[in-house]
Design a protein around this motif. Sequence first.
Motif, PDB file in Angstrom:
ATOM      1  N   LEU A   1       0.840  -1.197   0.000  1.00 18.76           N
ATOM      2  CA  LEU A   1       0.000   0.000   0.000  1.00 18.76           C
ATOM      3  C   LEU A   1       0.875   1.246   0.000  1.00 18.76           C
ATOM      4  O   LEU A   1       1.965   1.267   0.585  1.00 18.76           O
ATOM      5  CB  LEU A   1      -0.895   0.022   1.240  1.00 18.76           C
ATOM      6  N   PHE A   2       0.383   2.300  -0.640  1.00 17.24           N
ATOM      7  CA  PHE A   2       0.981   3.629  -0.554  1.00 17.24           C
ATOM      8  C   PHE A   2      -0.045   4.570   0.067  1.00 17.24           C
ATOM      9  O   PHE A   2      -1.164   4.706  -0.451  1.00 17.24           O
ATOM     10  CB  PHE A   2       1.402   4.137  -1.934  1.00 17.24           C
ATOM     11  N   ILE A   3       0.328   5.197   1.164  1.00 16.03           N
ATOM     12  CA  ILE A   3      -0.556   6.089   1.909  1.00 16.03           C
ATOM     13  C   ILE A   3       0.060   7.481   1.927  1.00 16.03           C
ATOM     14  O   ILE A   3       1.249   7.645   2.250  1.00 16.03           O
ATOM     15  CB  ILE A   3      -0.747   5.599   3.360  1.00 16.03           C
ATOM     16  N   THR A   4      -0.729   8.497   1.589  1.00 13.19           N
ATOM     17  CA  THR A   4      -0.276   9.870   1.764  1.00 13.19           C
ATOM     18  C   THR A   4      -0.937  10.443   3.018  1.00 13.19           C
ATOM     19  O   THR A   4      -2.098  10.159   3.308  1.00 13.19           O
ATOM     20  CB  THR A   4      -0.617  10.756   0.562  1.00 13.19           C
ATOM     21  N   ASP A   5      -0.178  11.261   3.746  1.00 11.07           N
ATOM     22  CA  ASP A   5      -0.699  11.888   4.959  1.00 11.07           C
ATOM     23  C   ASP A   5      -0.480  13.391   4.871  1.00 11.07           C
ATOM     24  O   ASP A   5       0.660  13.870   4.814  1.00 11.07           O
ATOM     25  CB  ASP A   5      -0.013  11.316   6.201  1.00 11.07           C
ATOM     26  N   LEU A   6      -1.574  14.148   4.869  1.00 10.18           N
ATOM     27  CA  LEU A   6      -1.507  15.595   4.736  1.00 10.18           C
ATOM     28  C   LEU A   6      -0.882  16.254   5.952  1.00 10.18           C
ATOM     29  O   LEU A   6      -0.163  17.258   5.833  1.00 10.18           O
ATOM     30  CB  LEU A   6      -2.910  16.171   4.523  1.00 10.18           C
ATOM     31  N   ASN A   7      -1.159  15.723   7.129  1.00 10.02           N
ATOM     32  CA  ASN A   7      -0.684  16.341   8.365  1.00 10.02           C
ATOM     33  C   ASN A   7       0.763  15.994   8.679  1.00 10.02           C
ATOM     34  O   ASN A   7       1.491  16.805   9.267  1.00 10.02           O
ATOM     35  CB  ASN A   7      -1.569  15.927   9.539  1.00 10.02           C
ATOM     36  N   LEU A   8       1.181  14.793   8.304  1.00 14.19           N
ATOM     37  CA  LEU A   8       2.560  14.371   8.544  1.00 14.19           C
ATOM     38  C   LEU A   8       3.482  14.757   7.392  1.00 14.19           C
ATOM     39  O   LEU A   8       4.705  14.584   7.501  1.00 14.19           O
ATOM     40  CB  LEU A   8       2.624  12.860   8.776  1.00 14.19           C
ATOM     41  N   HIS A   9       2.902  15.232   6.273  1.00 15.42           N
ATOM     42  CA  HIS A   9       3.683  15.717   5.125  1.00 15.42           C
ATOM     43  C   HIS A   9       4.569  14.606   4.563  1.00 15.42           C
ATOM     44  O   HIS A   9       5.721  14.842   4.204  1.00 15.42           O
ATOM     45  CB  HIS A   9       4.537  16.922   5.531  1.00 15.42           C
ATOM     46  N   ARG A  10       4.004  13.398   4.471  1.00 17.99           N
ATOM     47  CA  ARG A  10       4.793  12.242   4.074  1.00 17.99           C
ATOM     48  C   ARG A  10       3.995  11.278   3.207  1.00 17.99           C
ATOM     49  O   ARG A  10       2.764  11.292   3.194  1.00 17.99           O
ATOM     50  CB  ARG A  10       5.301  11.483   5.313  1.00 17.99           C
ATOM     51  N   VAL A  11       4.757  10.424   2.520  1.00 14.60           N
ATOM     52  CA  VAL A  11       4.208   9.278   1.807  1.00 14.60           C
ATOM     53  C   VAL A  11       4.774   8.026   2.455  1.00 14.60           C
ATOM     54  O   VAL A  11       5.986   7.930   2.692  1.00 14.60           O
ATOM     55  CB  VAL A  11       4.574   9.316   0.305  1.00 14.60           C
ATOM     56  N   PHE A  12       3.902   7.064   2.740  1.00 14.67           N
ATOM     57  CA  PHE A  12       4.313   5.823   3.376  1.00 14.67           C
ATOM     58  C   PHE A  12       4.018   4.650   2.446  1.00 14.67           C
ATOM     59  O   PHE A  12       2.955   4.588   1.835  1.00 14.67           O
ATOM     60  CB  PHE A  12       3.560   5.596   4.686  1.00 14.67           C
ATOM     61  N   LYS A  13       4.961   3.722   2.377  1.00 14.71           N
ATOM     62  CA  LYS A  13       4.740   2.428   1.732  1.00 14.71           C
ATOM     63  C   LYS A  13       4.650   1.395   2.842  1.00 14.71           C
ATOM     64  O   LYS A  13       5.525   1.334   3.711  1.00 14.71           O
ATOM     65  CB  LYS A  13       5.887   2.096   0.782  1.00 14.71           C
ATOM     66  N   THR A  14       3.590   0.590   2.832  1.00 11.25           N
ATOM     67  CA  THR A  14       3.383  -0.379   3.895  1.00 11.25           C
ATOM     68  C   THR A  14       3.011  -1.746   3.319  1.00 11.25           C
ATOM     69  O   THR A  14       2.611  -1.865   2.160  1.00 11.25           O
ATOM     70  CB  THR A  14       2.259   0.054   4.857  1.00 11.25           C
ATOM     71  N   THR A  15       3.108  -2.752   4.160  1.00  9.97           N
ATOM     72  CA  THR A  15       2.531  -4.043   3.820  1.00  9.97           C
ATOM     73  C   THR A  15       1.019  -3.958   3.970  1.00  9.97           C
ATOM     74  O   THR A  15       0.476  -2.967   4.497  1.00  9.97           O
ATOM     75  CB  THR A  15       3.054  -5.148   4.750  1.00  9.97           C
ATOM     76  N   LEU A  16       0.308  -4.984   3.568  1.00 12.43           N
ATOM     77  CA  LEU A  16      -1.144  -5.005   3.720  1.00 12.43           C
ATOM     78  C   LEU A  16      -1.558  -5.094   5.178  1.00 12.43           C
ATOM     79  O   LEU A  16      -2.729  -4.833   5.512  1.00 12.43           O
ATOM     80  CB  LEU A  16      -1.753  -6.174   2.938  1.00 12.43           C
ATOM     81  N   ASP A  17      -0.612  -5.435   6.066  1.00  9.95           N
ATOM     82  CA  ASP A  17      -0.891  -5.499   7.497  1.00  9.95           C
ATOM     83  C   ASP A  17      -0.396  -4.275   8.255  1.00  9.95           C
ATOM     84  O   ASP A  17      -0.504  -4.219   9.476  1.00  9.95           O
ATOM     85  CB  ASP A  17      -0.264  -6.751   8.103  1.00  9.95           C
ATOM     86  N   GLY A  18       0.176  -3.291   7.534  1.00  4.76           N
ATOM     87  CA  GLY A  18       0.538  -2.041   8.167  1.00  4.76           C
ATOM     88  C   GLY A  18       1.995  -1.851   8.519  1.00  4.76           C
ATOM     89  O   GLY A  18       2.359  -0.800   9.066  1.00  4.76           O
ATOM     90  N   GLU A  19       2.856  -2.810   8.233  1.00  2.00           N
ATOM     91  CA  GLU A  19       4.289  -2.616   8.492  1.00  2.00           C
ATOM     92  C   GLU A  19       4.833  -1.582   7.508  1.00  2.00           C
ATOM     93  O   GLU A  19       4.659  -1.716   6.298  1.00  2.00           O
ATOM     94  CB  GLU A  19       5.049  -3.930   8.329  1.00  2.00           C
TER      95      GLU A  19
END
Length: 350
Positions: free
Chosen positions: A119-137
Amino acid sequence: MSDHWLHRRDFLYQSLLSGACALGADQLIASENKLPVLGQGKFQYRPVAGWGVLDEKTPVKNCSAMVVDSKGRIFLLTDETTNNVIVYNKEGQLLKKWGTRFPGAHGLEIVNEGHREVLFITDLNLHRVFKTTLDGEILMELTYPQSTGKYASEKEYRPAWTLHLPNGDFFVLDGYGKDYIMRYNREGKLLHYFGGPEGGIAHWGPHGGIIDSRGPGEPELVIAMSDQQTIKRLTLDGKLIQEISLPGSNPRMIQIVGDYMFVPHLADNWPKDRQSKGYISVLDRDYRIVSNIGGTAPQYVDGKLQPMHQQGGFFRHPHDLVVAADGAIYVPQFASGNTYPVKLAPMSST
């Protein structure tokens, strides 16, 4: 380009919801005189009552995005830090939930890397892009692109969404920050950037979109320009191909389904009227609207699209969507009173 890298908006959703309409039949029969029929022509739908509604142990705030994995599980992203990611089965029942660190959770994409899905998640408040596993790692965390020289600090960077190429490269749309579009390789190295005011990208513009590989030529970026009420077609290095005006819209995301594009609009008069409501447009290969689901029928006068409006008041603020193989549509809504996603069942095969 590797065939192992697949983007969720180009998936053929074979495994998703093969029996969804049968499952919801009792609900639909019981409610068919109360629930509206939305859309026009062959793109008409009826809401499925109660799909995905959970209890107070699994709350939501803004429901911003949804994706589906290869097993047919449906992932919802919300900025409720009790459970940022809620995973449903096709019946709308809770499978699991995770995530407590994304207060500005906004954009969500799923990518198949061949040996795994991520998964790729963008966060407006943290000003970041995260790549995670399907379980959130968390596998990768990208901060603001300081090397561009366009940002005085990370606070100016508020990434809205990511778009992905088959070779693992991806684009980040800074739609809530300074409106630049950054291209990274799969390891997270910045390769290129374009857009911003000097690149013809207006503020409150590049919110979401898709990479369109259907044509005989090179793939294109198709960008939902939110408050600009337009869709932009760009080359992969940012050159303008075409701008499509959509008066009375606020396009937030795009999904390609065969010869059609499905586009959720946050509202028909946003941000001037924060009480205005939204709808979903279906566009053909020529970018002509053929149906407005929850909106007025599209009208063209001398080839020019006339202003569109929501109709019936069913939607609040659609923010993303997933179209399943059987034609069902799943819609998360933003700024909509902490409501869960809605499911629309097609009235006939599309």
